[in-house]
Design a protein around this motif. Structure first.
Motif, PDB file in Angstrom:
ATOM      1  N   THR A 153     -15.787   7.016   1.584  1.00 16.77           N
ATOM      2  CA  THR A 153     -15.268   6.123   2.616  1.00 16.77           C
ATOM      3  C   THR A 153     -13.890   5.641   2.215  1.00 16.77           C
ATOM      4  N   PRO A 154     -12.869   5.871   3.046  1.00 16.03           N
ATOM      5  CA  PRO A 154     -11.527   5.449   2.662  1.00 16.03           C
ATOM      6  C   PRO A 154     -11.419   3.935   2.616  1.00 16.03           C
ATOM      7  N   PRO A 155     -10.485   3.380   1.861  1.00 14.83           N
ATOM      8  CA  PRO A 155     -10.329   1.932   1.784  1.00 14.83           C
ATOM      9  C   PRO A 155     -10.035   1.328   3.144  1.00 14.83           C
ATOM     10  N   GLU A 156     -10.411   0.064   3.294  1.00 12.54           N
ATOM     11  CA  GLU A 156     -10.119  -0.647   4.523  1.00 12.54           C
ATOM     12  C   GLU A 156      -8.609  -0.748   4.723  1.00 12.54           C
ATOM     13  N   LEU A 157      -8.172  -0.632   5.960  1.00  9.02           N
ATOM     14  CA  LEU A 157      -6.748  -0.695   6.275  1.00  9.02           C
ATOM     15  C   LEU A 157      -6.383  -2.079   6.789  1.00  9.02           C
ATOM     16  N   PRO A 159      -7.148   3.744  -9.887  1.00  2.74           N
ATOM     17  CA  PRO A 159      -8.078   4.078  -8.800  1.00  2.74           C
ATOM     18  C   PRO A 159      -7.731   3.319  -7.523  1.00  2.74           C
ATOM     19  N   GLY A 160      -7.776   4.035  -6.403  1.00  9.88           N
ATOM     20  CA  GLY A 160      -7.546   3.409  -5.113  1.00  9.88           C
ATOM     21  C   GLY A 160      -6.092   3.147  -4.771  1.00  9.88           C
ATOM     22  N   GLU A 161      -5.177   3.473  -5.667  1.00 13.98           N
ATOM     23  CA  GLU A 161      -3.762   3.228  -5.399  1.00 13.98           C
ATOM     24  C   GLU A 161      -3.167   4.371  -4.581  1.00 13.98           C
ATOM     25  N   ARG A 162      -2.414   4.018  -3.553  1.00 15.74           N
ATOM     26  CA  ARG A 162      -1.731   4.991  -2.711  1.00 15.74           C
ATOM     27  C   ARG A 162      -0.216   4.739  -2.843  1.00 15.74           C
ATOM     28  N   TRP A 163       0.487   5.706  -3.386  1.00 16.70           N
ATOM     29  CA  TRP A 163       1.881   5.517  -3.762  1.00 16.70           C
ATOM     30  C   TRP A 163       2.828   6.205  -2.784  1.00 16.70           C
ATOM     31  N   GLY A 164       3.994   5.616  -2.638  1.00 17.13           N
ATOM     32  CA  GLY A 164       5.108   6.249  -1.952  1.00 17.13           C
ATOM     33  C   GLY A 164       6.298   6.332  -2.883  1.00 17.13           C
ATOM     34  N   VAL A 165       7.258   7.166  -2.524  1.00 17.88           N
ATOM     35  CA  VAL A 165       8.541   7.215  -3.228  1.00 17.88           C
ATOM     36  C   VAL A 165       9.603   6.839  -2.204  1.00 17.88           C
ATOM     37  N   TRP A 166      10.172   5.665  -2.343  1.00 13.68           N
ATOM     38  CA  TRP A 166      11.135   5.130  -1.394  1.00 13.68           C
ATOM     39  C   TRP A 166      12.509   5.150  -2.065  1.00 13.68           C
ATOM     40  N   ALA A 167      13.193   6.254  -1.893  1.00  9.13           N
ATOM     41  CA  ALA A 167      14.450   6.464  -2.610  1.00  9.13           C
ATOM     42  C   ALA A 167      15.604   6.837  -1.701  1.00  9.13           C
TER      43      ALA A 167
END
Length: 335
Positions: free
Chosen positions: A3-7, A84-92
């Motif tokens: 189950t994906p994390p709550e948004l 665990p559970g971390e969703r990362w972006g690269v904002w460059a």
């Protein structure tokens, strides 16, 4: 199934494309991301995974590629991994303007300013954010739950890639941790390998755009002109896929770029894939007419998404750089 994390609540309006993409992204990170190899370790398989994501959904591929790139950057620069559970972006992104400034304080670093084109602005939990500091250009790790992090509503009114939720994000004295030294983000070999990974996503989008043409062929509904377009499309996609696999094998053979070939390789692959995407868009449209664009929501979204995403390629500016580098390479080979 996991189950994906709550948004967050702001991603819950029914039908919002960013909500749909955020849910897909959360599920990808929970169930699939750990199985994607790092660059230099079965890189062709990494590129194939990115192409498959692009074929599935380009906005999803954009967020997934950012997360996977963040994982690769952290591994290469500091030997760490996301929790665990971390969703990362690269904002460059670094377009003209004041951008984000980093200040050193007694407790570490803080970021302030406005960063544009932050894909997954409301779906990521963390981001690697580039910023100007007094000693140069640096990359920082930021936890996005800080109250000083504010996605700016209305700054991503795009139709194509709407689901990527690439809003501007405002930073106000946000605590940050430096990742590597000055310019480490740009100077590492993985920066050039990552550019090929973006092209792998584009290629997946081209496959998605071409799908209705293949479906018509399978149903026996192609005239000679459409069949000729399909032949050209198939040739383009096959050629780009072959080049992508070769690029992956070349990266595995020289992951630290000791031979200095990564820059030219990346420029060539990105230019070829951009050309393939542009021609696939044109040929599929000419072969199928307006029907799929008007009556096939998935195809219409794929066309709009690819049209926007592939413009991340800097067109003639990249070709000019390739021309200069390839000339120097050819002259050096003759000596």
């Amino acid at each position: 199934m996991t189950t994906p994390p709550e948004l967050p609540e702001h991603l819950r309006p029914p039908g919002a494309p960013e909500r749909r993409t955020a849910e897909l992204f959360a599920r990808f990170v929970a169930e699939e991301a750990a199985d994607v190899p790092l660059p230099g370790r079965s890189t062709a398989r990494r590129f194939a995974a990115l192409t498959a994501l692009g074929r599935r959904d380009l906005s999803l591929a954009r967020l997934a590629e950012g997360h996977l790139d963040a994982v690769a950057i952290r591994h290469e620069v500091e030997g760490s991994s996301p929790g665990p559970g971390e969703r990362w972006g690269v904002w460059a992104a670094r377009p003209p303007g004041p951008g984000v400034r980093a200040a050193r304080t007694g407790r570490g670093w803080t970021l302030s300013g406005l960063k544009p084109y932050c894909s997954g602005a409301r779906a990521c939990t963390h981001a690697l954010v580039s910023a100007d500091a007094d000693d140069g250009y640096r990359l920082f790790a930021v936890a996005l739950e800080h109250p000083g992090v504010t996605p700016v509503p209305g700054t991503w009114p795009a139709i194509g890639m709407a689901g990527s939720d690439s809003l501007d994000v405002s930073f106000a004295d946000v605590p940050a941790r430096a990742v590597g030294e000055v310019d480490a983000y740009l100077e590492r070999p993985g920066f050039l390998h990552g550019g090929v990974g973006v092209a792998a996503c584009w290629l997946g989008g081209a496959h998605a755009v071409a799908a209705p043409l293949y479906e018509r062929a399978a149903a026996g509904r192609l005239n000679d002109h459409a069949a000729a377009h399909l032949g050209a499309v198939d040739l383009l996609l096959h050629t780009a896929g072959t080049l992508m696999r070769q690029a992956g094998e070349d990266i595995d053979a020289d992951p630290l770029d000791a031979r200095g070939e990564a820059r030219v390789r990346g420029l060539r692959v990105r230019a070829l894939v951009e050309k393939v995407c542009t021609e696939v868009l044109e040929r599929v449209g000419r072969a199928t007419g307006a029907g799929p664009l008007c009556h096939d929501e998935e195809h219409a979204r794929a066309v709009a998404d690819l049209t926007v995403y592939v413009r991340q390629h800097h067109a003639e500016a990249n070709l000019a750089e390739l021309g200069r580098l390839s000339t120097a390479e050819a002259v050096g080979a003759e000596r």
